[in-house]
Design an enzyme around this catalytic site. Sequence first.
Site, PDB file in Angstrom:
ATOM      1  N   HIS A  49       1.659   4.526  -2.861  1.00 17.99           N
ATOM      2  CA  HIS A  49       1.807   5.987  -2.759  1.00 17.99           C
ATOM      3  C   HIS A  49       3.178   6.391  -3.294  1.00 17.99           C
ATOM      4  CE1 HIS A  49      -1.751   6.865  -0.431  1.00 17.99           C
ATOM      5  NE2 HIS A  49      -1.392   6.129   0.606  1.00 17.99           N
TER       6      HIS A  49
ATOM      7  N   HIS B  23       0.826  -1.205   0.000  1.00 19.67           N
ATOM      8  CA  HIS B  23       0.000   0.000   0.000  1.00 19.67           C
ATOM      9  C   HIS B  23       0.867   1.267   0.000  1.00 19.67           C
ATOM     10  CE1 HIS B  23      -3.539   2.478   1.322  1.00 19.67           C
ATOM     11  NE2 HIS B  23      -2.547   3.228   1.781  1.00 19.67           N
ATOM     12  N   GLU B  24       1.759   1.334   0.984  1.00 19.45           N
ATOM     13  CA  GLU B  24       2.578   2.546   1.102  1.00 19.45           C
ATOM     14  C   GLU B  24       3.475   2.723  -0.112  1.00 19.45           C
ATOM     15  OE1 GLU B  24       1.768   4.748   3.095  1.00 19.45           O
ATOM     16  OE2 GLU B  24       0.451   3.467   4.297  1.00 19.45           O
TER      17      GLU B  24
ATOM     18  N   HIS C  62       3.242   6.685  -6.967  1.00 16.74           N
ATOM     19  CA  HIS C  62       2.518   7.893  -7.379  1.00 16.74           C
ATOM     20  C   HIS C  62       3.452   9.102  -7.277  1.00 16.74           C
ATOM     21  CE1 HIS C  62      -1.654  10.115  -6.869  1.00 16.74           C
ATOM     22  NE2 HIS C  62      -1.145  10.276  -8.074  1.00 16.74           N
TER      23      HIS C  62
HETATM   24 ZN    ZN Z   1      -2.588   5.326   2.105  1.00 15.89          ZN
END
Ligand code: ZN
Length: 715
Positions: A507, A503-504, A510
């Site tokens: 980011h 998940h991290e 991105h």
């Molecule tokens: Zn998040």
Amino acid sequence: MNLKSYSYLSLAALWLVLAGCNTKPSDAENITTAASGNPFSEPSTLPLQAPAFDKIKDSDFAPALEEGMKQQQAEIQKIADNPEAPTFDNTLVALEKSGQLLNRVNAVFNLLTGANTNPALQKVQEEVAPKLAANQDAILLNTKLFERVKTIYAKRNELKLDSESNYLLSYYMQQFELAGANLSESAKDSLKKLNQEEAALVAKFTNQLLAANKAGGLVISNKAELDGLPDSDIEAAAQSAKDSKQEGKWLISLQNTTQQPFLTLLSNRATRQKLFEASYNRAEKGDTTDTRTTLAKIATIRANKAKIMGFKNYAEWKLRDQMAQNSEAVNQFLNQLIPAATAKAKREAADMQALVDQQKGGFQLQPWDWNYYAEQVRKTRYDLDENQLKPYFELNKVLIDGVFYAATQLYGITFKERKDLPVYHEDVRVFDVLDKDGSQLGLFYCDYFKRDNKQGGAWMSNLVGQSRLLGTKPVIYNVCNFPKPASGQPALLSVDNVITMFHEFGHGLHGLFANQHYPSLSGTNVARDFVEFPSQFNEHWALDPKIVSHYAIHHQTKQPIPQALIDKIKKAGTFNQGYALTEALASDEIDLKWHTLPAGSTINDVDAFETNALHTTKLDLSQVPPRYRSSYFLHIWGNGYAAGYYAYAWTDMLDEDSYAWFKENGGLTQANGQRFRDMILSKGNTASYASMYKAFRGKGPDIHPMLVSRGLVEQ
Ligand SMILES: [Zn+2]
């Protein structure tokens, strides 16, 4: 697959959106910090301007922040007072270049106050927070500056701006308007005063909660009370107790959510209840760490600010620049989920009660029993045991052969650890990230282990933001709170931890793929209800057959995880999702109720307010408490997710629907990865979220894949 982790993006990113963003000095002005050898006075000379953590002292922050604000105000005044007619270059571009020193110091300050704080930094944080709010206001509520922006905006059709510049102009107009630039001078003064009061209270809440978490851990004096925990966890708890000067005892530290990981394993019901209550009441003890008075004041201030702005309530104001845009859209979305989620949670509770009764437990299932019995149902129904999985998830392998490997497979990027860059703590690691063609894309820092001077949860942010205007490449970090193994032991992760890592890093991608000219529009500087889309999307690769077979190798036997075990994890994917979604929806509604208060409201009884919020939205299931209660809901009080916690569920709709697109188009391939990079990950905030999404998916988001993956409807 449906193992969701909820985490957040640091406030730093949100601050930078408004501040004109990261890095590099505009014109090297004479600053007093330079004379005193302050390490922030010039951009770091390390690769990609990576911070010189070995030279930064706690005492450097206050003067650098003060000087940074002073310098930015001088730059802003110069733009506002420019005798030349306003142009895109002398106003918008100049704004984008301003505030470099402040951004530089703020980026490091935000990282350290979140991940490695101490009393000296906390003191600076509380002192500087209202000043930073005032600094922000002095820009966005500067009448002369706003007049210039308005003049340019009125002529936008004649300017022949490229599409990103055009978007920047609209973006600034909206940011000025939403900050109150159209208000009368007296209304602006009232707003500024409230902004500063709020900022001070937010800093206070943050530090009260950190203290509450630290003090709230459960101390056990009798080892038998820890029955059910594996030896490695008991050893780690003994070490934690020793570290906090309670040698000979065991300390279970609190995770920031209501439910605690050990509640799955502790077979002693009384210990479970004690641990749950330690978590549930952590910040409601009537002492200096009790956050209730602080948060109620924040809510009142926010309601009053919304009124000054002419909005019905704070949520209406804050949703204006989000993908959802208004609370009708949010409510409509949540109402599609509440009945199905609570119905599934009730079925799950009934299954567990049956198990309790079958074992002649003789009690009604309580929230502290939920995870323990859920784990047993999971074991019997899916034959899946969390402790059976952990040996396959060794942190380093998950990172290198899982998280990084997936990114290589999808996007062609590669990673190389470097040991030459200074770090702020010995647990931090740094990697070069190289693009397909071997050129440097950015730097990635990771700090995975729990410490008691770290805020709970997991998050990502930038130390340096990407911008072609400023000539900067992204320097990204991920912070998590995985249990640190006892010395000499491997770091074995739970499935949840593994998902959090993906998940991290989503980011992170991105941020790394950002390809913008202007720093304000770059990378993760997007709406809250869009920012969790790339991160949640990246979770899907954790259990992709090609990826999981590559990283899930038993740390002792070196055997790959058996396919049968992966199948079981996947089969169990919809298990307990009634609970998971209901606890999140409960926090969504608590957030929205606090932020739809009318102006002038004062809430004296925080607990009663919360109970009522859950009751009126039919989310008051006694066995499913909210994921975060008001008193420890850092997302909404401290981390920029006010009226925005729904964003996790909203972006879940986006990520499941996008993953459906991947499945329809051949799954994990570089062609699909490139398309996602081109249309979503590299776009920053340079087009409307709805249009960006539609371009990628070929249609608007569909909630159906999310409902299927949560097990709320049949396929
Ligand atoms: Zn998040």
